[in-house]
Design a protein around this motif. Structure first.
Motif, short mmCIF file in Angstrom:
data_model
loop_
_atom_site.label_atom_id
_atom_site.label_comp_id
_atom_site.label_asym_id
_atom_site.label_seq_id
_atom_site.Cartn_x
_atom_site.Cartn_y
_atom_site.Cartn_z
N MET A 275 0.85 -1.20 0.00
CA MET A 275 0.00 0.00 0.00
C MET A 275 0.88 1.24 0.00
O MET A 275 1.87 1.30 0.73
N THR A 276 0.50 2.20 -0.81
CA THR A 276 1.28 3.43 -0.94
C THR A 276 0.41 4.64 -0.66
O THR A 276 -0.71 4.74 -1.17
N ALA A 277 0.96 5.55 0.15
CA ALA A 277 0.28 6.80 0.45
C ALA A 277 1.14 7.96 -0.04
O ALA A 277 2.35 7.97 0.19
N LEU A 278 0.51 8.90 -0.72
CA LEU A 278 1.20 10.11 -1.17
C LEU A 278 0.85 11.23 -0.20
O LEU A 278 -0.32 11.58 -0.02
N LEU A 279 1.88 11.81 0.43
CA LEU A 279 1.69 12.90 1.38
C LEU A 279 2.39 14.15 0.86
O LEU A 279 3.61 14.15 0.66
N SER A 280 1.61 15.21 0.62
CA SER A 280 2.17 16.48 0.17
C SER A 280 1.28 17.60 0.68
O SER A 280 0.24 17.91 0.09
N VAL A 281 1.67 18.20 1.81
CA VAL A 281 0.78 19.13 2.49
C VAL A 281 1.45 20.48 2.72
O VAL A 281 2.64 20.55 3.03
N ASP B 22 -0.22 22.71 4.99
CA ASP B 22 -0.49 22.75 6.43
C ASP B 22 0.01 21.44 7.04
O ASP B 22 -0.57 20.38 6.84
N LYS B 23 1.10 21.53 7.80
CA LYS B 23 1.74 20.32 8.31
C LYS B 23 1.27 19.94 9.72
O LYS B 23 1.90 19.11 10.38
N THR B 24 0.15 20.50 10.13
CA THR B 24 -0.41 20.16 11.43
C THR B 24 -0.65 18.65 11.53
O THR B 24 -1.34 18.06 10.70
N ASN B 25 -0.02 18.02 12.53
CA ASN B 25 -0.20 16.59 12.83
C ASN B 25 0.20 15.65 11.70
O ASN B 25 -0.17 14.47 11.73
N ILE B 26 0.98 16.13 10.74
CA ILE B 26 1.38 15.25 9.65
C ILE B 26 2.35 14.17 10.13
O ILE B 26 2.36 13.04 9.60
N ILE C 253 5.20 8.13 -0.15
CA ILE C 253 5.86 8.96 -1.14
C ILE C 253 5.59 10.41 -0.75
O ILE C 253 4.47 10.77 -0.40
N SER C 254 6.64 11.21 -0.81
CA SER C 254 6.45 12.61 -0.40
C SER C 254 7.38 13.51 -1.18
O SER C 254 8.24 13.05 -1.95
N THR C 255 7.18 14.82 -0.97
CA THR C 255 7.94 15.78 -1.77
C THR C 255 8.15 17.08 -0.99
O THR C 255 7.40 17.40 -0.06
N GLY C 256 9.19 17.82 -1.38
CA GLY C 256 9.41 19.18 -0.90
C GLY C 256 9.46 19.30 0.61
O GLY C 256 10.12 18.52 1.32
N GLY C 257 8.73 20.29 1.13
CA GLY C 257 8.74 20.58 2.55
C GLY C 257 8.16 19.46 3.39
O GLY C 257 8.60 19.23 4.53
N THR C 258 7.21 18.75 2.84
CA THR C 258 6.62 17.63 3.59
C THR C 258 7.65 16.53 3.78
O THR C 258 7.79 15.98 4.88
N LEU C 259 8.37 16.21 2.72
CA LEU C 259 9.42 15.19 2.81
C LEU C 259 10.47 15.58 3.84
O LEU C 259 10.89 14.76 4.68
N LYS C 260 10.89 16.84 3.81
CA LYS C 260 11.90 17.31 4.76
C LYS C 260 11.40 17.19 6.19
O LYS C 260 12.14 16.74 7.08
N THR C 261 10.14 17.55 6.42
CA THR C 261 9.55 17.46 7.76
C THR C 261 9.54 16.02 8.25
O THR C 261 9.88 15.73 9.41
#
Length: 510
Positions: free
Chosen positions: A1-7, A9-13, A28-36
């Motif tokens: 199962m794969t989830a893509l997270l790209s937000v 608003d990083k509240t509770n991510i 899978i993530s990108t940019g600021g979300t990946l860094k967080t």
């Protein structure tokens, strides 16, 4: 199962990502979300690593790639789609968690158009719309407030079609409201707010028991977050008609800043208003205007309700009390009153948001206009047209009457004496009839109008209204002026030794 997270608003991510991994998802993530995520030691696959395509144009192009869009959109029950996904090594992305660039916060913070443009999200809406379109197989999450609920559903194996339908609707609402905000902003910037299309987007606050009548369904929505944050129910169930009456009462009472104002409204119209040294005295003076109509009405108090005021109010039946605060003793006294509803609005003083534009529904469409407002200097700078000038006390009363008149259905006239409304005529087809109706009501209430002042939201077309006002005891009048018979009106005021002021600004409310 794969989830893509790209937000954005990083509240509770972090919580959400950890819970997803515990359930068995790869991320899978990108940019600021990946860094967080990486800073918290959470393992995630970088989008560019998975797509084998680097982010381009300063981050403008990141997730717009067939391996991302395909993983979301391909039909799991379609053998040809499944074949193509396998051929190109496209992952089955069955959970998409995205929220959008902070466009609203950006336009509130800056007028820098280049920065505003860069905060128009492109990839985010695309991902949300793709996931929502394929809700048969993909779960889409667009609001951090849903994280707990979604995790519980996944843990209990309740990732059902009904759940995905619910989240699909939320995602489309999210992208639609986002596009509405951008379109309206661009129309405001380049077309003075009146573009070829205008959009209204409100967020559901709650349902009402019914609409104006029991056979009609009803609910109330907010543009921003005023009602969900600044309006609180202490007692009773809020009805559709309660809300319209509360709006009328609070608009009038809050229009006088921090003054100790009390406004009583019945069926959308004020039947009592006063400003005094104490809220208790304001209430008593407001009630004098029409204590018969006040029965079953709405009372707006521009300050804290204490026990003495509560006890005085308890002598007759009101359906609604709205105030910024109420003491514990006052609330305990009022709670046993079965049909009384109590609401808090504002903080310290009554408060309503002032919308820049308002609209009225007409069959098949709506009318849009800039909101009306009585400017602080309208009465102060009003032109004295008569020989006699108003005293300071009369000018103060004229200011109160003028503001109330601007918030009352036309045709209307408002009589004020010693900072209290003593008579009102509203919603009449004739202005002189409005004046006469107000005078008759005052007489029924046993109110002495001698020395009071009068305000009209539009000009008097004939001198008859001035004559009626003089007979009733009116000493000073304020109106916009602009009638072809203004000279007759002025002459009538002079003949009767009345002060007459023209504001040169009309305030119709139809």
């Amino acid at each position: 199962m794969t989830a893509l997270l790209s937000v954005s608003d990083k509240t509770n991510i972090i919580f959400f990502a950890r819970e997803l991994i515990a359930i068995g998802y790869e991320i899978i993530s990108t940019g600021g979300t990946l860094k967080t995520l990486q800073e918290e030691g959470i393992e995630a696959i970088e989008v560019s690593s998975y797509t084998q395509s680097q982010e381009m144009f300063g981050g403008r192009v990141k997730t717009l790639h067939p391996r991302i869009a395909g993983g979301i959109l391909y039909r799991r029950q379609n053998s040809e789609d499944v074949k193509i996904a396998k051929e190109y090594g496209i992952r089955d992305i069955n959970l998409v968690c995205v929220n959008l660039y902070p466009f609203k916060q950006t336009i509130q913070r800056t007028d820098d158009f280049e920065e505003i443009i860069e905060n128009i999200d492109i990839g985010g809406p695309t991902l949300l719309r793709a996931a929502a379109k394929n809700f048969q197989s993909v779960l889409v999450v667009s609001n951090p407030s849903d994280y707990d609920f979604i995790i519980e559903a996944l843990k209990s194996h309740q990732n059902t079609l009904v759940l995905r339908q619910k989240m699909m609707i939320k995602a489309y609402e999210h992208t639609a409201s986002y596009d509405v905000m951008i379109a309206n902003y661009m129309n405001k910037t380049f077309k003075e707010g009146f573009g070829d299309m205008h959009f209204l987007a409100g967020k559901l606050v709650g349902k009402t028991r019914y609409g104006e009548n029991p056979h009609q369904k009803g609910a109330y929505y907010e543009w921003e977050d005023f009602y969900s944050k600044n309006f609180k129910t202490l007692k009773g169930e809020l009805s559709f008609n309660n809300l319209t009456d509360i709006n009328s009462a609070v608009k009038i009472a809050s229009n006088f800043g921090e003054s100790k104002a009390v406004c009583i409204v019945k069926h959308g119209n004020p039947c009592g208003f006063a400003i005094s040294d104490t809220l208790l005295d304001s209430y008593r003076q407001a009630l004098r205007c029409d204590n018969i109509s006040a029965y079953g009405g709405v009372v707006a108090v521009n300050g804290e309700v204490d026990l003495a005021l509560a006890q005085e109010m308890g002598k007759i039946f009101f359906e609604v009390l709205v105030a910024p605060s109420i003491t514990k003793e006052a609330l305990e006294f009022l709670m046993p009153k079965k049909k009384l509803k109590i609401f808090l609005c504002g903080e310290g003083y009554l408060k309503l948001p002032k919308d820049a534009k308002n609209f009225k529904h007409i069959e098949g469409g709506f009318l849009l206009q800039e909101s009306d407002e009585v400017l602080s200097d309208e009465v102060k700078n009003a032109q004295c047209m008569s020989i006699k000038k108003a005293t300071n006390t009369q000018m103060q009363d004229l200011g109160i009457a003028y503001k109330i008149a601007a918030l009352v259905k036309s045709n209307c006239v408002v009589y004020v004496k010693n900072r209290a409304m003593v008579a009102i005529g509203m919603g009449m087809t004739s202005r002189v009839d409005a004046a006469k109706a107000a005078i008759i009501k005052a007489k029924e209430m046993g109110i002495d109008l001698q020395g009071c002042v009068l305000a009209s939201e539009a000009f008097f077309p004939f001198k008859d209204s001035i004559q009626e006002a003089y007979k009733a005891g009116v000493s000073a009048v304020i109106e916009p002026g602009g009638s072809v018979r203004d000279e007759e009106v002025i002459a009538c005021a002079n003949e009767n030794n009345m002060a007459l002021y023209f504001s040169h600004k009309r305030h119709f409310l139809h």
